[in-house]
Write a protein that holds these residues in place. Structure first.
Motif, short mmCIF file in Angstrom:
data_model
loop_
_atom_site.label_atom_id
_atom_site.label_comp_id
_atom_site.label_asym_id
_atom_site.label_seq_id
_atom_site.Cartn_x
_atom_site.Cartn_y
_atom_site.Cartn_z
N PHE A 127 0.81 -1.23 0.00
CA PHE A 127 0.00 0.00 0.00
C PHE A 127 0.84 1.28 0.00
O PHE A 127 0.34 2.35 0.33
N SER A 130 -0.36 5.09 -0.55
CA SER A 130 -1.78 5.21 -0.22
C SER A 130 -1.93 5.70 1.21
O SER A 130 -1.03 5.54 2.04
N ARG A 153 -6.91 7.83 -0.07
CA ARG A 153 -6.41 8.09 -1.42
C ARG A 153 -5.56 6.91 -1.85
O ARG A 153 -5.23 6.03 -1.05
N GLY A 154 -5.19 6.90 -3.13
CA GLY A 154 -4.42 5.78 -3.66
C GLY A 154 -5.26 4.52 -3.66
O GLY A 154 -6.42 4.53 -4.08
N LYS A 155 -4.71 3.42 -3.16
CA LYS A 155 -5.46 2.16 -3.11
C LYS A 155 -6.61 2.21 -2.11
O LYS A 155 -7.46 1.32 -2.11
N ARG A 157 -8.79 4.76 -1.98
CA ARG A 157 -9.72 5.78 -2.48
C ARG A 157 -11.14 5.45 -2.02
O ARG A 157 -11.57 4.31 -2.06
#
Length: 188
Positions: A127, A130, A153-155, A157
């Motif tokens: 991760f 993220s 955010r990122g993975k 989200r």
């Protein structure tokens, strides 16, 4: 007569240019159904107020609490950049950091609580890059407690969920603490 002509030209100009103005939104389209994921994380947050290089520092305090000798007097605001580690030991592997603010929000010294907005960013592993955000009341004096996850955010989200906390170490004189986090994230 000339005023009428100018008026008519102004109206025509306004009407002619109205459709060319932009909209504040675009057309809504049906979202592609996404599969919700559940991720469970376990780590230790090291919140250090003492020493030469603290990870949490007071950036504001209320004038009413000047006589309060607590390391976290009521009304104090702290900026944090705490290490997230795999274990409670100060030399365990760092997997991320928690950055944000918390405010000492309880006047009752026996029921110490803070309200925190902190972004938990992961800097290693699956991760990396993220993060998830917590915005919640944290009743610190309770042995175990639960905080709300309000985004990511990122993975992570659109994350939502909760973090279960237990105090692994607390020094009442310095305010230093090590907190165990068990986080359940629901995201897409």
């Amino acid at each position: 007569m000339q005023n009428r002509v100018i008026f008519c030209l102004a109206v025509i100009l306004c009407v002619a240019t109205a459709p060319t103005q932009g909209e504040y939104y675009s057309e809504s389209v049906a979202a592609v159904p996404m599969q919700q994921k559940v991720t469970k994380l376990h780590f230790f947050l090291h919140d250090i107020l003492s020493g030469q290089n603290p990870s949490a520092v007071m950036v504001a305090h209320a004038n009413l609490t000047d006589g309060d000798k607590s390391p976290t007097p009521f009304g104090s605001v702290f900026a944090v950049d705490d290490a997230l580690r795999v274990g409670p030991e100060s030399n365990s592997e760092i997997i991320g950091n928690a950055q944000g603010l918390y405010v000492s929000s309880s006047q009752d010294a026996n029921n110490f609580a803070i309200v925190m907005y902190i972004d938990f960013a992961l800097t290693s592993g699956e991760f990396k890059g993220s993060s998830f955000s917590v915005f919640s009341r944290n009743p610190v004096s309770e042995p175990s407690r639960e905080l709300a996850v309000v985004g990511g955010r990122g993975k992570f989200r659109m994350a939502r969920g909760f973090a279960e906390l237990k105090t692994a170490y607390f020094n009442g004189t310095t305010g230093d603490a090590i907190i165990e986090y068990n986080v359940s994230l629901f995201h897409y």
